[in-house]
Design a protein around this motif. Structure first.
Motif, PDB file in Angstrom:
ATOM      1  N   SER A   9       6.700  -3.758  10.815  1.00  0.00           N
ATOM      2  CA  SER A   9       6.271  -5.151  10.774  1.00  0.00           C
ATOM      3  C   SER A   9       6.337  -5.681   9.347  1.00  0.00           C
ATOM      4  CB  SER A   9       4.840  -5.292  11.309  1.00  0.00           C
ATOM      5  OG  SER A   9       3.933  -4.535  10.513  1.00  0.00           O
ATOM      6  N   ARG A  10       6.157  -4.793   8.370  1.00  0.00           N
ATOM      7  CA  ARG A  10       6.319  -5.155   6.973  1.00  0.00           C
ATOM      8  C   ARG A  10       6.577  -3.878   6.177  1.00  0.00           C
ATOM      9  NH1 ARG A  10       0.336  -5.810   7.029  1.00  0.00           N
ATOM     10  NH2 ARG A  10      -0.563  -4.209   5.640  1.00  0.00           N
ATOM     11  N   PHE A  11       6.986  -4.051   4.919  1.00  0.00           N
ATOM     12  CA  PHE A  11       7.286  -2.903   4.070  1.00  0.00           C
ATOM     13  C   PHE A  11       7.062  -3.304   2.622  1.00  0.00           C
ATOM     14  CE2 PHE A  11      11.149  -5.309   4.785  1.00  0.00           C
ATOM     15  CZ  PHE A  11      11.677  -5.466   3.508  1.00  0.00           C
ATOM     16  N   ASN A  12       7.022  -2.310   1.753  1.00  0.00           N
ATOM     17  CA  ASN A  12       6.780  -2.535   0.328  1.00  0.00           C
ATOM     18  C   ASN A  12       7.991  -2.137  -0.503  1.00  0.00           C
ATOM     19  OD1 ASN A  12       4.194  -3.001   1.280  1.00  0.00           O
ATOM     20  ND2 ASN A  12       3.191  -1.831  -0.335  1.00  0.00           N
ATOM     21  N   LEU A  13       8.105  -2.787  -1.649  1.00  0.00           N
ATOM     22  CA  LEU A  13       9.003  -2.373  -2.722  1.00  0.00           C
ATOM     23  C   LEU A  13       8.174  -2.252  -3.995  1.00  0.00           C
ATOM     24  CD1 LEU A  13      11.959  -4.780  -1.927  1.00  0.00           C
ATOM     25  CD2 LEU A  13      12.156  -2.290  -1.940  1.00  0.00           C
TER      26      LEU A  13
ATOM     27  N   GLY B 256       6.977   4.887  -4.732  1.00  0.00           N
ATOM     28  CA  GLY B 256       7.721   5.026  -3.497  1.00  0.00           C
ATOM     29  C   GLY B 256       7.019   4.360  -2.335  1.00  0.00           C
ATOM     30  N   ASN B 257       7.719   4.307  -1.227  1.00  0.00           N
ATOM     31  CA  ASN B 257       7.207   3.640  -0.035  1.00  0.00           C
ATOM     32  C   ASN B 257       7.739   4.327   1.204  1.00  0.00           C
ATOM     33  OD1 ASN B 257       6.005   1.106  -1.413  1.00  0.00           O
ATOM     34  ND2 ASN B 257       8.086   1.222  -2.212  1.00  0.00           N
TER      35      ASN B 257
ATOM     36  N   ALA C 142       4.331   2.639   4.899  1.00  0.00           N
ATOM     37  CA  ALA C 142       3.391   3.163   3.910  1.00  0.00           C
ATOM     38  C   ALA C 142       3.687   2.581   2.534  1.00  0.00           C
ATOM     39  CB  ALA C 142       3.477   4.683   3.862  1.00  0.00           C
ATOM     40  N   ALA C 143       2.627   2.373   1.765  1.00  0.00           N
ATOM     41  CA  ALA C 143       2.753   1.812   0.419  1.00  0.00           C
ATOM     42  C   ALA C 143       2.845   2.911  -0.637  1.00  0.00           C
ATOM     43  CB  ALA C 143       1.563   0.907   0.117  1.00  0.00           C
ATOM     44  N   ASP C 144       3.204   4.115  -0.241  1.00  0.00           N
ATOM     45  CA  ASP C 144       3.212   5.259  -1.142  1.00  0.00           C
ATOM     46  C   ASP C 144       4.110   6.318  -0.511  1.00  0.00           C
ATOM     47  OD1 ASP C 144       2.271   7.880  -2.322  1.00  0.00           O
ATOM     48  OD2 ASP C 144       0.892   6.557  -3.370  1.00  0.00           O
ATOM     49  N   ALA C 145       4.871   7.044  -1.349  1.00  0.00           N
ATOM     50  CA  ALA C 145       5.723   8.108  -0.821  1.00  0.00           C
ATOM     51  C   ALA C 145       4.946   9.370  -0.500  1.00  0.00           C
ATOM     52  CB  ALA C 145       6.828   8.436  -1.822  1.00  0.00           C
ATOM     53  N   GLY C 146       3.671   9.408  -0.875  1.00  0.00           N
ATOM     54  CA  GLY C 146       2.850  10.562  -0.568  1.00  0.00           C
ATOM     55  C   GLY C 146       2.977  11.707  -1.548  1.00  0.00           C
TER      56      GLY C 146
END
Length: 474
Positions: free
Chosen positions: A92-96, A55-56, A43-47
């Motif tokens: 498969s991928r992640f964000n910072l 956040g991620n 996820a591109a957001d911690a919610g």
């Protein structure tokens, strides 16, 4: 602070089990990426609705190692970040999170990784999928002119270029303006920071100081924070400062006062009280939770607040304009070392857990030094409180409002009056011990207080934290 989330792990379906089998056969990171085989983007957001985009999801960071070099004349930062993490999903991928800076190279587990920018997100696609439970290391090379983050609701934060250097500071925004990070307090980590600046300038950070070194007109300052730290509690203050290094209770005490402030002025005298105030607060809250002490007094008028940056709070100049020490703000920020820093909020809507206790610490310190009693402060604040505004979930506009700080402190004292001093002390000291280094919610604190008190306290907390009318005095 005083003013002058992640995605749940998916269940292990057959594809994830297959991926873990591949790990067993080939070692961590040994499976090729296969989005159809169980690997999915994090996820591109911690919610957290209070900080959308922060956040991620999909991983948990355990450590950051940062090497940065800053040239104030050009206002240019170059950095190398090493992020050590564990996948909490098959990725498969992640964000910072990274604001404004250019990225030249990214590697994951030692192999070059694809990367791209998506606004304030750095999207990383490793050459191989990351199975759930796999540990991995990300390295990022980046550079550019760092920027401040402006938010009219929550205030300004980030990297501020100053006349003699820079200040990285802010709540909830600061960290992502100078290094790639999972920028939400729910993902705490340890830090090692090496900051290289021109000779003659200081570069002050969090934690225990390391050995300084100089070469070719540049000096490298080293700092280690070995206790888990929320990203917004990081700081880097660069400039012309009078730095004093000593010890207190066997641990390093590092204080710094901007050269533009008087050497014996109110700011210097205020942070000189750090050791005495910490010792008093430890008698109420339990042992001091970190390996170092200190404080930083800055002369930058754009900073109109003090912030509880871990182990070394930063104090804006506005608190000392009256020409006398302000021990209340020091007590407030040092209380945060227990409430907010060691025990951090899992989500921003519970920020009263930080600010209510820190405000209450001001009352305790005033009483301890012969001023107004905590009971009298409680009575006066009770009469002045707007009960229509809640302490819990105050809304983005109310994140730093009186309901969070002062109504939160009222709830703390009401708890004390209800359960008695002995039980109250056991609640505070036990809470800071049991939750040390972690995160918590309001529900967690209420449940803990009820367990220690041996009685239901739900109605008490509901009335004092969120009720719309003045509660009955205990």
């Amino acid at each position: 602070m005083v003013q002058a989330g992640r995605t749940p792990a998916r269940r292990r379906g057959p594809a994830v089990v297959a991926a873990l089998t591949c790990v067993a056969a080939l070692g961590v990171g040994g499976c090729t990426r296969d989005d159809d085989g169980g690997f999915r983007p994090g996820a591109a957001d911690a919610g957290d609705p209070y900080v959308p985009g922060h956040g991620n999801g999909g991983y948990d960071v355990s450590a950051y190692r940062l090497r940065v070099r800053y040239d104030p004349a050009a206002d240019r930062l170059t950095g190398h970040a090493t992020v050590t993490a564990t996948a909490t999903e098959a990725l498969s991928r992640f964000n910072l999170d990274l604001v404004g800076l250019d990225v030249s190279r990214v590697s994951v587990a030692g192999a070059a990784a694809e990367h791209r920018r998506d606004g304030d997100e750095l999207v990383v696609t490793p050459s191989r999928g990351l199975p759930r439970g796999a540990g991995f290391t990300v390295e990022v090379d980046y550079a550019g002119v760092p920027t401040a983050v402006k938010d009219g609701v929550l205030g300004n934060g980030g990297w501020l270029h100053t006349a003699d250097g820079a200040i990285a500071l802010g709540q909830p925004d600061s960290a992502a303006t100078w290094f790639p990070v999972n920028d939400h307090p729910s993902d705490k980590a340890t830090y090692q920071v090496e900051a290289t600046v021109p000779d003659g300038l200081a570069a002050i950070g969090n934690g225990v100081p390391g050995k300084r070194s100089s070469a070719d007109g540049w000096t490298t300052w080293r700092w280690t924070e070995s206790s888990p730290m929320a990203s917004y509690l990081t700081t880097l203050v660069i400039g012309d400062y009078r730095v004093t290094t000593g010890t207190h209770a066997g641990r390093p005490m590092v204080t710094a006062v901007a050269a533009g402030l008087p050497a014996d002025g109110p700011a210097a005298r205020s942070i000189a009280r750090t050791g005495a105030i910490v010792d008093f607060l430890a008698s109420r809250f339990g042992p001091y939770p970190f390996d170092a002490y200190g404080g930083i007094a800055i002369a930058e008028d754009r900073i109109r607040y003090a912030l509880e940056t871990q182990s070394r709070p930063v104090y804006g100049p506005g608190f000392f304009r009256a020409g006398r020490p302000d021990e209340a703000v020091v007590a407030h920020e040092l209380a945060h070392q227990w409430f907010g820093d060691s025990v951090s909020v899992a989500r921003w809507s519970d920020i009263w857990l930080n600010e209510g206790f820190a405000t209450y610490a001001e009352w305790l310190w005033a009483e301890h030094t012969g001023g107004r009693t905590a009971q009298r402060a409680f009575e006066l604040q009770y009469a002045a409180t707007d009960w229509s505004k809640p302490s819990v979930d105050p809304g983005r506009a109310g994140l730093f409002g009186d309901a969070v700080y002062k109504r939160g402190a009222l709830a703390v004292h009401a708890l004390r009056r209800t359960v008695g001093d002995e039980t109250f002390s056991r609640i505070l000291r036990g809470w800071t011990a049991e939750r040390k280094g972690g995160t918590a919610t309001t529900a967690d604190f209420v449940a803990y207080a009820e367990r220690v008190a041996g009685r239901s306290l739900r109605l008490l907390f509901d009335a004092w934290l969120v009720g719309g009318i003045a509660p009955t005095l205990p």
